[in-house]
Scaffold this motif. Structure first.
Motif, PDB file in Angstrom:
ATOM      1  N   ALA A  75       1.020  -1.184   0.049  1.00 30.81           N
ATOM      2  CA  ALA A  75       0.047   0.099  -0.018  1.00 30.81           C
ATOM      3  C   ALA A  75       0.763   1.158  -0.011  1.00 30.81           C
ATOM      4  O   ALA A  75       2.373   1.145   0.267  1.00 30.81           O
ATOM      5  N   ASP A  76       0.299   2.424  -0.412  1.00 27.14           N
ATOM      6  CA  ASP A  76       0.935   3.626  -0.163  1.00 27.14           C
ATOM      7  C   ASP A  76       1.749   4.018   0.846  1.00 27.14           C
ATOM      8  O   ASP A  76       1.163   3.619   2.157  1.00 27.14           O
ATOM      9  N   ASP A  77       2.932   4.353   0.856  1.00 22.29           N
ATOM     10  CA  ASP A  77       3.761   4.626   2.141  1.00 22.29           C
ATOM     11  C   ASP A  77       4.410   3.454   2.807  1.00 22.29           C
ATOM     12  O   ASP A  77       5.159   3.679   4.005  1.00 22.29           O
ATOM     13  N   GLN A  78       4.175   2.243   2.124  1.00 23.77           N
ATOM     14  CA  GLN A  78       4.706   0.984   2.739  1.00 23.77           C
ATOM     15  C   GLN A  78       6.025   0.934   2.225  1.00 23.77           C
ATOM     16  O   GLN A  78       6.491   1.352   0.941  1.00 23.77           O
ATOM     17  N   GLU A  79       6.903   0.226   3.137  1.00 23.36           N
ATOM     18  CA  GLU A  79       8.329   0.020   2.727  1.00 23.36           C
ATOM     19  C   GLU A  79       8.489  -1.536   3.149  1.00 23.36           C
ATOM     20  O   GLU A  79       8.199  -2.165   4.371  1.00 23.36           O
ATOM     21  N   ALA A  80       9.362  -2.050   2.309  1.00 27.21           N
ATOM     22  CA  ALA A  80       9.355  -3.666   2.520  1.00 27.21           C
ATOM     23  C   ALA A  80      10.828  -4.191   2.004  1.00 27.21           C
ATOM     24  O   ALA A  80      11.167  -3.654   0.688  1.00 27.21           O
ATOM     25  N   GLY A  81      11.497  -5.143   2.731  1.00 28.89           N
ATOM     26  CA  GLY A  81      12.687  -5.639   1.855  1.00 28.89           C
ATOM     27  C   GLY A  81      13.430  -6.257   2.918  1.00 28.89           C
ATOM     28  O   GLY A  81      12.988  -7.147   3.704  1.00 28.89           O
ATOM     29  N   LEU A  82      14.719  -6.499   2.292  1.00 26.25           N
ATOM     30  CA  LEU A  82      15.979  -6.979   3.097  1.00 26.25           C
ATOM     31  C   LEU A  82      16.836  -5.993   3.753  1.00 26.25           C
ATOM     32  O   LEU A  82      17.120  -4.789   3.328  1.00 26.25           O
ATOM     33  N   CYS A  83      17.415  -6.558   5.078  1.00 24.28           N
ATOM     34  CA  CYS A  83      17.954  -5.459   5.794  1.00 24.28           C
ATOM     35  C   CYS A  83      19.248  -6.201   6.574  1.00 24.28           C
ATOM     36  O   CYS A  83      19.179  -7.310   6.708  1.00 24.28           O
ATOM     37  N   HIS A  84      20.290  -5.381   7.173  1.00 23.93           N
ATOM     38  CA  HIS A  84      21.138  -5.755   7.920  1.00 23.93           C
ATOM     39  C   HIS A  84      21.332  -4.788   9.121  1.00 23.93           C
ATOM     40  O   HIS A  84      20.856  -3.583   8.715  1.00 23.93           O
ATOM     41  N   ASN A  86       5.182   0.748   7.691  1.00 19.83           N
ATOM     42  CA  ASN A  86       4.324   1.891   7.051  1.00 19.83           C
ATOM     43  C   ASN A  86       4.399   3.032   7.876  1.00 19.83           C
ATOM     44  O   ASN A  86       3.971   3.306   9.055  1.00 19.83           O
ATOM     45  N   GLN A  87       5.044   4.360   7.439  1.00 19.91           N
ATOM     46  CA  GLN A  87       5.024   5.289   8.311  1.00 19.91           C
ATOM     47  C   GLN A  87       3.721   6.100   8.529  1.00 19.91           C
ATOM     48  O   GLN A  87       3.762   6.750   9.488  1.00 19.91           O
ATOM     49  N   GLU A  88       2.769   5.934   7.773  1.00 22.17           N
ATOM     50  CA  GLU A  88       1.615   6.746   7.935  1.00 22.17           C
ATOM     51  C   GLU A  88       0.339   6.005   8.296  1.00 22.17           C
ATOM     52  O   GLU A  88      -0.601   6.619   8.773  1.00 22.17           O
ATOM     53  N   SER A  89       0.147   4.774   8.023  1.00 25.27           N
ATOM     54  CA  SER A  89      -0.770   4.079   8.361  1.00 25.27           C
ATOM     55  C   SER A  89      -0.410   2.427   8.970  1.00 25.27           C
ATOM     56  O   SER A  89       0.553   2.037   8.364  1.00 25.27           O
ATOM     57  N   GLU A  90      -1.600   1.646   9.029  1.00 27.83           N
ATOM     58  CA  GLU A  90      -1.331   0.289   8.964  1.00 27.83           C
ATOM     59  C   GLU A  90      -1.767  -0.404   7.901  1.00 27.83           C
ATOM     60  O   GLU A  90      -2.378  -1.461   8.141  1.00 27.83           O
ATOM     61  N   GLN A  91      -1.428   0.034   6.704  1.00 24.09           N
ATOM     62  CA  GLN A  91      -1.673  -0.347   5.434  1.00 24.09           C
ATOM     63  C   GLN A  91      -0.728  -1.277   4.640  1.00 24.09           C
ATOM     64  O   GLN A  91       0.489  -0.651   4.692  1.00 24.09           O
ATOM     65  N   GLY A  92      -1.092  -2.398   3.960  1.00 17.85           N
ATOM     66  CA  GLY A  92      -0.107  -2.989   3.166  1.00 17.85           C
ATOM     67  C   GLY A  92       0.233  -4.177   3.683  1.00 17.85           C
ATOM     68  O   GLY A  92       0.410  -4.379   4.842  1.00 17.85           O
ATOM     69  N   HIS A  93       0.881  -5.121   2.711  1.00 22.96           N
ATOM     70  CA  HIS A  93       1.611  -6.364   3.362  1.00 22.96           C
ATOM     71  C   HIS A  93       2.318  -6.769   2.071  1.00 22.96           C
ATOM     72  O   HIS A  93       2.400  -6.532   1.050  1.00 22.96           O
ATOM     73  N   ILE A  94       3.345  -7.811   2.510  1.00 14.92           N
ATOM     74  CA  ILE A  94       4.103  -8.512   1.529  1.00 14.92           C
ATOM     75  C   ILE A  94       4.053  -9.902   1.961  1.00 14.92           C
ATOM     76  O   ILE A  94       3.315 -10.249   3.154  1.00 14.92           O
ATOM     77  N   ASP A  95       4.279 -10.861   0.900  1.00 17.01           N
ATOM     78  CA  ASP A  95       4.230 -12.369   1.205  1.00 17.01           C
ATOM     79  C   ASP A  95       5.620 -12.687   0.820  1.00 17.01           C
ATOM     80  O   ASP A  95       6.002 -12.827  -0.399  1.00 17.01           O
ATOM     81  N   VAL A  96       6.195 -13.293   1.743  1.00 22.63           N
ATOM     82  CA  VAL A  96       7.790 -13.879   1.673  1.00 22.63           C
ATOM     83  C   VAL A  96       7.531 -15.274   1.339  1.00 22.63           C
ATOM     84  O   VAL A  96       7.190 -16.261   2.097  1.00 22.63           O
TER      85      VAL A  96
END
Length: 397
Positions: free
Chosen positions: A285-294, A380-390
C-alpha cells in the motif's frame, strides 16, 4: 530482579515474580544447597564489583538481605555461578586481569569446603585476547549423563559482526580443580581448543537451519523478531506456503529500530555468504516499505517503497538514501552477499535469474553485545496498510 518457575523447562512458566527492585547489580545466579537452603550470588558492579551471597527462601521468591556477605571483589568480577561438587563449593566467575601485558577477561574459580569460605583461587583457562582466543569467559560447567564435563561459554570479546559466538570446551579435573580446554604447557591452566569430539555419540553434526519455504505451521528456531511482533500482523496460514508480513507504524517515526515486524536471523562469518529472499509485493500500500536489511548499531536496507501506487527500489544506509528504478512486477528477489570481513552488497532481480547490484557497500558491525542481524522488514510510516508475502528465504554459505 525477577524469577519464574516451571515443572518442565518447555513450560508453561509462572508469571514473573518481582524479587528485588534495585540498581547497580548484575549477573545473579540462584543456588540450592543439599539441605534445601536457597542462595543467590550477584555482583554489585556499582560498588567496585563486590560479589554478594544472599540466603533466599526455598522457592527463590524472597531474599534475606540481612544475610548478605561479600565473598569476592576484584576488577570486573561477574558471570557468577555456584556449584557443590564432590564435597567442595566452587564459585565460578570472570574478571579483568593482566595477561601477556594486556588487560583481558579471564575465567576464575574459588574453592572451599565451606560455602562462606575461606576460599582458594585458581585461573581455569589462559586468555590471549581477541586475535588469539577472543576471551572465552561467561558461561558454566555442565556434565553429561556419561560423566564427562564441559564448559559452555561465549567468546566474550566480540568485536566482529557475528557477535559473541557460542562454544563448548572440554573440562578435565586435576587435583579437584577443573581445567578448561587443554593444558598444553603443563602449568595447570587450560588453553583454548578449536575442535573436538561431539559429546553425545550417535547423532550427526548439525547446523542451525537457515533456509525456509514457510511450509511449516510454525516458524523455525533460526528466526527471531527484533521486537515482540504485533498480534495479527503476521501469518503463516493466511496464504499457505508464505510468510505474510503486514505493515505496521514504527513506534517512533523514521526510526528503523522501532519497527516491530522485522524478522531476523543471525548471520554466519564465513568466506562467502548469500541470502536471497523471494517476495510478492502485490499487496503493498502507499507509504509502505518492505525488503531485506542488516542492522546492529547502524542499519542498511534495500527494498521497495510505494508512493501514489508507484513502487520504487530504495536503498537506505542509516538515513542516507539512494533511489533506484521503478518496480512494475509483482514478484521481486532481493539478495545480500557478504564476505569474511563483513563487507556486504545488495542485489535485486525481477526474474530470479539475473541480479543487479544496488547501493553502496555496507560494513556489517558489532554492537550492544551482539553482532549483525539480517532480516526482512515491512512497515508503513503513515498507516497500518499493506503487506508482503515472503515465498522463500535461502541462505548459502
Amino acid at each position: 530482579m525477577f524469577m519464574s518457575t516451571a515443572s518442565d523447562p518447555a513450560g508453561p512458566w509462572e508469571p514473573l515474580h518481582h524479587v528485588w527492585n534495585v540498581a547497580g547489580w548484575d549477573d545473579c545466579c540462584p543456588f540450592w544447597d543439599d539441605d534445601g537452603q536457597g542462595y543467590l550470588v550477584a555482583t554489585h558492579f556499582a560498588d567496585n564489583y563486590q560479589i554478594h551471597l544472599f540466603k533466599s527462601s526455598e522457592d527463590g521468591k524472597q531474599l534475606s538481605h540481612d544475610s548478605a556477605k561479600v565473598i569476592h571483589q576484584y576488577k570486573g568480577s561477574e558471570a557468577n555461578k555456584l556449584y557443590n561438587i564432590n564435597g567442595f563449593y566452587y564459585f565460578f566467575h570472570s574478571e579483568v586481569r593482566n595477561e601477556g601485558g594486556m588487560d583481558v577477561r579471564v575465567v576464575m574459580m574459588l574453592r572451599s569446603k565451606h560455602l562462606y569460605g575461606p576460599y582458594e583461587e585458581k585461573e581455569l583457562i589462559h586468555t590471549h585476547g581477541m586475535d588469539a582466543d577472543r576471551e572465552p569467559n561467561q558461561g558454566g560447567l555442565v556434565q553429561t549423563v556419561s560423566g564427562e564435563w564441559y564448559f559452555v561459554s561465549h567468546q566474550g570479546t566480540g568485536g566482529h559482526y557475528e557477535g559473541r559466538t557460542l562454544h563448548l570446551l572440554p573440562v578435565t579435573w586435576v587435583d579437584e580443580w577443573p581445567i578448561i580446554g587443554n593444558d598444553t604447557d603443563g602449568d595447570g591452566i587450560g588453553e583454548m581448543v578449536w575442535g573436538g569430539k561431539k559429546p553425545i555419540d550417535g547423532y550427526p553434526a548439525t547446523v542451525l537451519a537457515t533456509n525456509d519455504d514457510f511450509e511449516d505451521a510454525a516458524l523455525g528456531p533460526q528466526w527471531e523478531w527484533n521486537h515482540q511482533p504485533k498480534a495479527g500482523k503476521w501469518s503463516l496460514t493466511e496464504r499457505p506456503g508464505y510468510l505474510r508480513l503486514y505493515a505496521c507504524r514504527p513506534v517512533e517515526k523514521d526510526n528503523f529500530f522501532k519497527i516491530c515486524n522485522t524478522i531476523t536471523q543471525r548471520p554466519f562469518r564465513t568466506v562467502h555468504n548469500a541470502v536471497t529472499v523471494k517476495i510478492d509485493i502485490s499487496g503493498m500500500a502507499d507509504d509502505q516499505e518492505a525488503g531485506l536489511c542488516h542492522f546492529v548499531q547502524t542499519y542498511c536496507m534495500m527494498g521497495v517503497h510505494q508512493k501514489e501506487g508507484i513502487r520504487v527500489l530504495k536503498y537506505n544506509h542509516t538515513g542516507t538514501i539512494e533511489w533506484g528504478p521503478q518496480i512494475t512486477v509483482p514478484t521481486l528477489w532481493l539478495r545480500s552477499i557478504w564476505n569474511l570481513n563483513g563487507i556486504n552488497r545488495f542485489e535485486y532481480s525481477i526474474d530470479g535469474m539475473h541480479f543487479t547490484g544496488f547501493g553502496e557497500a555496507y560494513s556489517l558491525g558489532w554492537g550492544n553485545y551482539r553482532g549483525d542481524r539480517i532480516g526482512i522488514y515491512s512497515f508503513n510510516q503513515e498507516s497500518e496498510q499493506g503487506h508482503i508475502d515472503v515465498d522463500q528465504f535461502s541462505y548459502e554459505f
